[in-house]
Design a protein around this motif. Structure first.
Motif, mmCIF file in Angstrom:
data_model
loop_
_atom_site.group_PDB
_atom_site.id
_atom_site.type_symbol
_atom_site.label_atom_id
_atom_site.label_comp_id
_atom_site.label_asym_id
_atom_site.label_seq_id
_atom_site.Cartn_x
_atom_site.Cartn_y
_atom_site.Cartn_z
ATOM 1 N N GLY A 10 -1.268 -9.818 1.241
ATOM 2 C CA GLY A 10 -0.076 -10.580 1.759
ATOM 3 C C GLY A 10 1.184 -9.352 1.873
ATOM 4 O O GLY A 10 0.915 -8.149 1.587
ATOM 5 N N GLY A 11 2.304 -9.930 2.379
ATOM 6 C CA GLY A 11 3.293 -8.926 2.258
ATOM 7 C C GLY A 11 3.276 -8.156 3.583
ATOM 8 O O GLY A 11 2.709 -8.443 4.692
ATOM 9 N N ILE A 12 3.657 -6.828 3.380
ATOM 10 C CA ILE A 12 3.568 -5.866 4.292
ATOM 11 C C ILE A 12 2.181 -5.089 4.159
ATOM 12 O O ILE A 12 1.878 -4.529 3.202
ATOM 13 C CB ILE A 12 4.695 -4.783 4.136
ATOM 14 N N VAL A 13 1.688 -4.945 5.374
ATOM 15 C CA VAL A 13 0.164 -4.239 5.134
ATOM 16 C C VAL A 13 0.275 -2.775 5.793
ATOM 17 O O VAL A 13 0.615 -2.771 6.949
ATOM 18 C CB VAL A 13 -0.758 -4.891 6.005
ATOM 19 N N GLY A 14 -0.018 -1.837 5.113
ATOM 20 C CA GLY A 14 -0.003 -0.745 5.656
ATOM 21 C C GLY A 14 1.275 0.255 5.665
ATOM 22 O O GLY A 14 2.448 -0.458 5.446
ATOM 23 N N ALA A 20 -1.364 4.953 5.483
ATOM 24 C CA ALA A 20 -1.881 4.304 4.261
ATOM 25 C C ALA A 20 -2.315 2.932 4.464
ATOM 26 O O ALA A 20 -1.480 2.139 5.114
ATOM 27 C CB ALA A 20 -1.107 4.624 3.098
ATOM 28 N N VAL A 21 -3.329 2.277 3.922
ATOM 29 C CA VAL A 21 -3.600 0.911 4.091
ATOM 30 C C VAL A 21 -2.780 -0.211 3.229
ATOM 31 O O VAL A 21 -2.541 -1.194 3.712
ATOM 32 C CB VAL A 21 -5.126 0.579 4.037
ATOM 33 N N SER A 22 -1.995 0.422 2.418
ATOM 34 C CA SER A 22 -1.268 -0.294 1.629
ATOM 35 C C SER A 22 0.241 0.688 1.150
ATOM 36 O O SER A 22 0.077 1.839 1.365
ATOM 37 C CB SER A 22 -1.779 -0.446 0.117
#
Length: 103
Positions: A10-14, A20-22
């Motif tokens: 959830g939230g902002i992905v990447g 970066a993927v998180s």
């Protein structure tokens, strides 16, 4: 998404800057500005940074809220909440509220 999935995805992905993927943990205090008062979204980490923004977006999404807020201390959170009241308002709290608030 189910709640368990939201906690992870959830939230902002990447991170658009790095791919970066998180969202990475940005350990910086200041951000480059074109000139005083003209920045690209962040100027000083105490007022906001990409890491905290991602956390706040995740909190908002998980709780189904309008906004999410993260604070660096319990007293900062308490102060923000108490700023919503007016002089003379009465507030009822229990004795197991954040320690600094109760004292």
């Amino acid at each position: 998404m189910k709640r368990k999935t939201q906690l992870i995805h959830g939230g902002i992905v990447g991170d658009e800057q790095t791919g970066a993927v998180s969202v990475p943990i940005y350990q910086v205090s200041t951000y480059k500005q074109e000139r005083a008062g003209k920045h690209t979204g962040y100027e000083y980490s105490r007022t906001g940074n990409p890491t905290r923004h991602a956390l706040e977006e995740l909190i908002k999404e998980i709780e189904g809220g309008y906004a999410g807020f993260a604070f660096g201390s319990g007293m900062a959170a308490t102060t923000a909440v108490f700023m919503l009241f007016n002089s003379g308002d009465h507030v009822l709290i229990t004795d197991d509220v954040y320690g600094g608030t109760y004292r």
